[in-house]
Design a protein around this motif. Structure first.
Motif, short mmCIF file in Angstrom:
data_model
loop_
_atom_site.label_atom_id
_atom_site.label_comp_id
_atom_site.label_asym_id
_atom_site.label_seq_id
_atom_site.Cartn_x
_atom_site.Cartn_y
_atom_site.Cartn_z
N SER A 19 16.09 -0.12 -15.67
CA SER A 19 15.62 -0.72 -14.42
C SER A 19 14.79 -1.97 -14.69
O SER A 19 14.93 -2.99 -14.01
N ILE A 20 13.96 -1.88 -15.70
CA ILE A 20 13.13 -3.03 -16.07
C ILE A 20 14.02 -4.19 -16.54
O ILE A 20 13.79 -5.35 -16.19
N ARG A 21 15.06 -3.86 -17.30
CA ARG A 21 16.00 -4.88 -17.77
C ARG A 21 16.70 -5.58 -16.60
O ARG A 21 16.84 -6.80 -16.59
N HIS A 22 17.11 -4.78 -15.63
CA HIS A 22 17.78 -5.34 -14.45
C HIS A 22 16.89 -6.37 -13.76
O HIS A 22 17.34 -7.45 -13.38
N ILE A 23 15.63 -6.06 -13.66
CA ILE A 23 14.68 -6.99 -13.03
C ILE A 23 14.50 -8.23 -13.88
O ILE A 23 14.47 -9.36 -13.37
N ALA A 24 14.38 -8.03 -15.19
CA ALA A 24 14.20 -9.16 -16.10
C ALA A 24 15.39 -10.12 -16.05
O ALA A 24 15.24 -11.32 -16.23
N HIS A 61 13.99 1.04 -5.97
CA HIS A 61 14.58 0.38 -4.80
C HIS A 61 13.66 -0.75 -4.32
O HIS A 61 14.13 -1.85 -4.02
N VAL A 62 12.38 -0.49 -4.25
CA VAL A 62 11.43 -1.52 -3.83
C VAL A 62 11.42 -2.67 -4.83
O VAL A 62 11.43 -3.85 -4.44
N ALA A 63 11.41 -2.34 -6.11
CA ALA A 63 11.38 -3.37 -7.15
C ALA A 63 12.60 -4.27 -7.11
O ALA A 63 12.52 -5.46 -7.43
N TYR A 64 13.73 -3.72 -6.70
CA TYR A 64 14.98 -4.49 -6.63
C TYR A 64 15.11 -5.31 -5.34
O TYR A 64 15.70 -6.39 -5.36
N THR A 65 14.58 -4.78 -4.23
CA THR A 65 14.99 -5.32 -2.94
C THR A 65 13.91 -5.94 -2.08
O THR A 65 14.22 -6.67 -1.14
N ASP A 66 12.63 -5.65 -2.35
CA ASP A 66 11.60 -6.18 -1.44
C ASP A 66 11.63 -7.70 -1.45
O ASP A 66 11.87 -8.33 -2.49
N GLU A 79 0.82 -1.21 0.00
CA GLU A 79 0.00 0.00 0.00
C GLU A 79 0.86 1.27 0.00
O GLU A 79 0.52 2.26 -0.64
N ALA A 80 1.97 1.21 0.72
CA ALA A 80 2.88 2.35 0.72
C ALA A 80 3.47 2.56 -0.68
O ALA A 80 3.55 3.69 -1.18
N LEU A 81 3.85 1.47 -1.30
CA LEU A 81 4.38 1.54 -2.67
C LEU A 81 3.39 2.21 -3.61
O LEU A 81 3.76 3.04 -4.45
N ARG A 82 2.11 1.87 -3.46
CA ARG A 82 1.08 2.44 -4.34
C ARG A 82 0.95 3.95 -4.18
O ARG A 82 0.42 4.62 -5.07
N LYS A 83 1.43 4.48 -3.06
CA LYS A 83 1.37 5.92 -2.83
C LYS A 83 2.66 6.63 -3.23
O LYS A 83 2.72 7.86 -3.22
N LEU A 84 3.68 5.86 -3.58
CA LEU A 84 4.97 6.46 -3.94
C LEU A 84 4.92 7.10 -5.33
O LEU A 84 4.28 6.58 -6.25
N LYS A 85 5.66 8.21 -5.47
CA LYS A 85 5.73 8.91 -6.75
C LYS A 85 7.16 8.92 -7.32
O LYS A 85 7.34 9.01 -8.53
N ASP A 86 8.14 8.83 -6.44
CA ASP A 86 9.53 8.95 -6.86
C ASP A 86 10.02 7.65 -7.52
O ASP A 86 9.96 6.57 -6.90
N GLN A 87 10.52 7.74 -8.75
CA GLN A 87 10.94 6.56 -9.48
C GLN A 87 12.14 5.86 -8.81
O GLN A 87 12.23 4.64 -8.83
N ASN A 88 13.04 6.61 -8.21
CA ASN A 88 14.17 5.99 -7.52
C ASN A 88 13.70 5.13 -6.34
O ASN A 88 14.22 4.03 -6.11
N LEU A 98 10.04 -5.13 -22.07
CA LEU A 98 11.29 -4.79 -22.75
C LEU A 98 11.07 -4.60 -24.25
O LEU A 98 10.25 -5.30 -24.86
N THR A 99 11.83 -3.69 -24.81
CA THR A 99 11.75 -3.45 -26.25
C THR A 99 13.08 -3.72 -26.96
O THR A 99 13.08 -3.94 -28.17
N ASP A 100 14.17 -3.75 -26.22
CA ASP A 100 15.49 -3.92 -26.82
C ASP A 100 15.74 -5.39 -27.18
O ASP A 100 15.70 -6.27 -26.32
N GLN A 101 16.01 -5.65 -28.46
CA GLN A 101 16.19 -7.02 -28.91
C GLN A 101 17.41 -7.69 -28.29
O GLN A 101 17.39 -8.89 -28.01
N ASN A 102 18.48 -6.95 -28.04
CA ASN A 102 19.66 -7.54 -27.41
C ASN A 102 19.35 -8.05 -26.01
O ASN A 102 19.80 -9.13 -25.60
N SER A 103 18.59 -7.28 -25.29
CA SER A 103 18.21 -7.69 -23.93
C SER A 103 17.31 -8.91 -23.97
O SER A 103 17.45 -9.85 -23.17
#
Length: 283
Positions: free
Chosen positions: A157-162, A134-139, A121-130, A178-183
């Protein structure tokens, strides 16, 4: 003289009334703080007007229902933040979070609360991409990371998660953005989950990459799907000759145009079903 006495009596009456109200509030506060029955304390809370007294109850009452009722009457953001950080009841913390507007406080909760639902719920209220990154990487909860992923805008950031998330469902969702074919190629080659690799394959357009998958993937179904996307007859022939799965070789055979290649399969394939099909295709 008569007017002076009348005025004096009026002042005394007002003071007496104020004292009565103060005494009444003090009595109610005492009951709200000390009565052993939570229903009584809750009723007393409903009659209180002083925010300091209400704050004290919101911080200290041993019954979460009473603390929750007190919280709902608070207006001071600092007091609400304190409750959101420290109350031992998740329902109370969640309610406190809903009343917060400060992004720093919300970020702290999204990072640190021990309850997955509250962090979500806290995440849903967040606006800052950084902060969202952080949540996407570490939760430690995949549902929270997945929700964070949906809020991300940066392809890096999306690539890092993928590439790195430990949950294949999250990696799959990242891959789809993702849109990059190399990734995408990297994922198709390296992900340890066949569903993710298959999805990556479906997004590929480069024939060299598809050929590599058709030759090397450890999953028969993925090699088969890669084969179906192949256009080069030499590559298809290689699969028809060498794949270790008869269903893949049979599919490759049906795509062959060269009679010499079909003849080779008819002579040499170790599976009689494949040889029979090759025989049917010979002219």
């Amino acid at each position: 003289m008569k007017n002076t006495i009348t005025l004096l009596l009026l002042v005394l009456s007002i003071i007496f009334g104020i004292n009565q109200k103060l005494n009444a509030q003090n009595s109610i506060t005492h009951i709200a703080y000390t009565d052993k029955d939570s229903d009584v304390r809750l009723a007393a809370l409903g009659k209180l007007k002083d925010q300091n007294s209400i704050t004290h109850i919101a911080y200290t009452d041993r019954d979460s229902t009473v603390r929750l009722a007190a919280l709902r009457r608070l207006t001071d953001q600092n007091s609400i933040t304190h409750i959101a950080y420290t109350d031992n009841d998740s329902v109370v913390r969640l309610e406190a979070l809903s009343k917060l507007s400060d992004q720093n406080s919300i970020t702290h909760i999204a990072y640190t609360d021990k309850d997955d639902k509250i962090r979500l719920e806290a995440l849903r209220k967040l606006k800052d991409q950084n902060s969202i990154t952080h949540v996407a990487y570490t939760d430690n909860d995949s549902a929270v990371r997945l929700e964070a992923l949906t809020k991300l805008k940066d392809q890096n950031s999306i690539r890092h998660i993928a590439y790195t998330d430990k949950d294949s469902t999250v990696r799959l969702a990242a891959l789809r953005r993702l849109t990059d074919q190399n990734s995408i190629t990297h994922i198709a080659y390296t992900d340890n989950d066949s569903v993710v690799r298959l999805e990556a394959l479906s997004k590929l357009s480069d024939q060299n990459s598809i050929t590599h998958i058709a030759y090397t993937d450890k999953d028969d179904k993925i090699r088969l799907e890669a084969l179906r996307k192949l256009k080069d007859q030499n590559s298809i022939t290689h699969v028809a000759y060498t794949d270790n799965d008869s269903a893949v070789r049979l599919e490759a055979l049906t795509k062959l145009k060269d009679q010499n290649s079909i003849r080779h399969v008819a002579y040499t394939d170790k599976d009689s079903t494949v040889r029979l099909k090759a025989l049917e295709l010979l002219k």
